[in-house]
Design a protein around this motif. Structure first.
Motif, PDB file in Angstrom:
ATOM      1  N   PHE A  84      -6.288  -0.321  -4.221  1.00 44.90           N
ATOM      2  CA  PHE A  84      -5.156  -0.010  -3.534  1.00 44.90           C
ATOM      3  C   PHE A  84      -4.169   0.924  -4.381  1.00 44.90           C
ATOM      4  CE2 PHE A  84      -6.428  -3.341  -0.768  1.00 44.90           C
ATOM      5  CZ  PHE A  84      -5.839  -2.839   0.692  1.00 44.90           C
TER       6      PHE A  84
ATOM      7  N   ASP B 203     -10.120   0.736  14.512  1.00 45.28           N
ATOM      8  CA  ASP B 203     -11.303  -0.015  13.671  1.00 45.28           C
ATOM      9  C   ASP B 203     -12.747   0.009  14.009  1.00 45.28           C
ATOM     10  OD1 ASP B 203      -8.767  -0.324  12.527  1.00 45.28           O
ATOM     11  OD2 ASP B 203      -8.607  -2.501  13.071  1.00 45.28           O
TER      12      ASP B 203
ATOM     13  N   GLY C 170      -9.437   3.821   0.772  1.00 48.03           N
ATOM     14  CA  GLY C 170      -8.862   4.087   1.848  1.00 48.03           C
ATOM     15  C   GLY C 170      -9.226   2.978   3.103  1.00 48.03           C
ATOM     16  N   PHE C 171      -9.654   2.019   2.473  1.00 50.31           N
ATOM     17  CA  PHE C 171     -10.266   0.933   3.559  1.00 50.31           C
ATOM     18  C   PHE C 171     -10.310  -0.257   2.852  1.00 50.31           C
ATOM     19  CE2 PHE C 171     -12.774  -1.590   5.909  1.00 50.31           C
ATOM     20  CZ  PHE C 171     -12.601  -1.214   7.348  1.00 50.31           C
TER      21      PHE C 171
ATOM     22  N   ARG D  47      -6.955  -0.840   5.533  1.00 46.89           N
ATOM     23  CA  ARG D  47      -5.735  -0.381   5.769  1.00 46.89           C
ATOM     24  C   ARG D  47      -4.828  -1.258   6.628  1.00 46.89           C
ATOM     25  NH1 ARG D  47      -4.564   5.205   4.515  1.00 46.89           N
ATOM     26  NH2 ARG D  47      -6.353   6.211   3.978  1.00 46.89           N
ATOM     27  N   THR D  48      -5.493  -2.208   7.141  1.00 48.65           N
ATOM     28  CA  THR D  48      -5.121  -3.563   7.948  1.00 48.65           C
ATOM     29  C   THR D  48      -5.409  -4.653   7.790  1.00 48.65           C
ATOM     30  OG1 THR D  48      -6.465  -2.966   9.957  1.00 48.65           O
ATOM     31  CG2 THR D  48      -4.196  -1.641   9.845  1.00 48.65           C
TER      32      THR D  48
ATOM     33  N   GLN E 203      -8.734  -4.653   9.696  1.00 49.78           N
ATOM     34  CA  GLN E 203     -10.030  -4.060   8.970  1.00 49.78           C
ATOM     35  C   GLN E 203     -10.370  -4.938   7.651  1.00 49.78           C
ATOM     36  OE1 GLN E 203      -8.499  -0.213   7.838  1.00 49.78           O
ATOM     37  NE2 GLN E 203      -8.608   0.632   9.997  1.00 49.78           N
TER      38      GLN E 203
ATOM     39  N   ARG F 236       2.332   9.730   4.467  1.00 51.83           N
ATOM     40  CA  ARG F 236       1.358   9.088   3.909  1.00 51.83           C
ATOM     41  C   ARG F 236       2.009   7.960   3.089  1.00 51.83           C
ATOM     42  NH1 ARG F 236      -1.660  12.649   0.867  1.00 51.83           N
ATOM     43  NH2 ARG F 236      -2.992  10.978   0.101  1.00 51.83           N
TER      44      ARG F 236
ATOM     45  N   GLU G 210       3.503   5.331   5.319  1.00 52.71           N
ATOM     46  CA  GLU G 210       2.368   4.450   6.037  1.00 52.71           C
ATOM     47  C   GLU G 210       2.140   3.245   4.805  1.00 52.71           C
ATOM     48  OE1 GLU G 210      -1.692   4.954   7.710  1.00 52.71           O
ATOM     49  OE2 GLU G 210      -0.351   5.988   8.817  1.00 52.71           O
ATOM     50  N   TYR G 211       1.759   3.845   3.763  1.00 56.09           N
ATOM     51  CA  TYR G 211       1.332   2.809   2.706  1.00 56.09           C
ATOM     52  C   TYR G 211       2.232   1.697   2.662  1.00 56.09           C
ATOM     53  CZ  TYR G 211      -0.273   0.776  -1.580  1.00 56.09           C
ATOM     54  OH  TYR G 211      -0.692  -0.416  -2.478  1.00 56.09           O
TER      55      TYR G 211
ATOM     56  N   LYS H 196       2.569  -0.121   6.267  1.00 55.07           N
ATOM     57  CA  LYS H 196       1.754  -0.697   6.715  1.00 55.07           C
ATOM     58  C   LYS H 196       0.565  -1.516   5.751  1.00 55.07           C
ATOM     59  CE  LYS H 196       1.983   2.107  10.860  1.00 55.07           C
ATOM     60  NZ  LYS H 196       1.098   3.020  11.574  1.00 55.07           N
ATOM     61  N   THR H 197      -0.098  -0.329   4.915  1.00 53.23           N
ATOM     62  CA  THR H 197      -1.069  -0.858   4.318  1.00 53.23           C
ATOM     63  C   THR H 197      -0.740  -1.966   2.980  1.00 53.23           C
ATOM     64  OG1 THR H 197      -1.815   1.382   4.613  1.00 53.23           O
ATOM     65  CG2 THR H 197      -3.089   0.170   2.756  1.00 53.23           C
TER      66      THR H 197
END
Length: 194
Positions: A7, A62, A86-87, A89-90, A93, A145, A148-149, A152-153
């Protein structure tokens, strides 16, 4: 099987450190971005769905991302392990990935989060833009991006922390020094090191 999630926000050094981990531990690299591009260019059924969603400015659900991921894992039955890029992200997921890996009688071994300040990210990305002129380093896209990180991520980290699988590593410093720290963490997760 060694299954890692790396991450970090854009510019944290995930790509560089992922490649070092892949080479050192002979892992298969699974990048959701690469999977999307491959499916789109090969015009698979999933690729056509992704293409339509992206054209409409929608996020890829998803279910599609996970279907691509599962297919990629199934293609590599002899793999020593995987590194997921990249996965997830939630949290949804992460839960879906856990269920799928469990069905394959494996699991995420550990998660490494590269800690890098926003100031450092800005400096690195400015340098990267000059050197490699990456399209995704456009300032608007990049800000989105990074936001978003951090909005969310990053919320996926407590999910893995509760499982005792998260280790945070300082992502600022010399590339090889950071890798040595990551390697020490990963070696501690290997069964023969206990």
């Amino acid at each position: 099987m060694l299954n890692l999630v790396l991450f970090g926000p854009p510019g944290a050094g995930k790509g560089t450190q992922s490649q070092k981990l892949i080479d050192h531990y002979q892992l298969e690299h699974i990048s959701t971005g690469d999977l999307f591009r491959a499916h789109i260019s090969n015009q698979t059924d999933l690729g056509k769905q992704v293409s339509r969603l992206i054209a409409d400015g929608e996020l890829v659900p998803d279910s599609i991302t996970i279907a691509m991921l599962e297919e990629e894992i199934d293609k590599n039955p002899q793999a020593k392990g995987f590194i997921f890029d990249g996965f997830p992200r939630t949290v949804a997921q992460a839960e879906a990935l856990d269920r799928f890996l469990e069905s394959k009688e494996t699991a995420i071994t550990g998660v490494i989060a590269l800690n890098v300040t926003e100031e450092e990210l800005t400096v690195r990305i400015a340098k990267r833009k000059v050197v490699s002129n990456r399209a995704d380093d456009d300032s608007e896209k990049l800000k989105k991006r990074i936001d978003e990180y951090f909005s969310k991520t990053i919320h996926v980290l407590p999910y893995y922390e509760q499982q005792g699988k998260l280790t945070k590593v300082n992502g600022i410093g010399e590339i090889d020094t950071i890798f040595e720290e990551i390697k020490t963490v990963v070696d501690g997760w290997l069964p023969d090191s206990r």
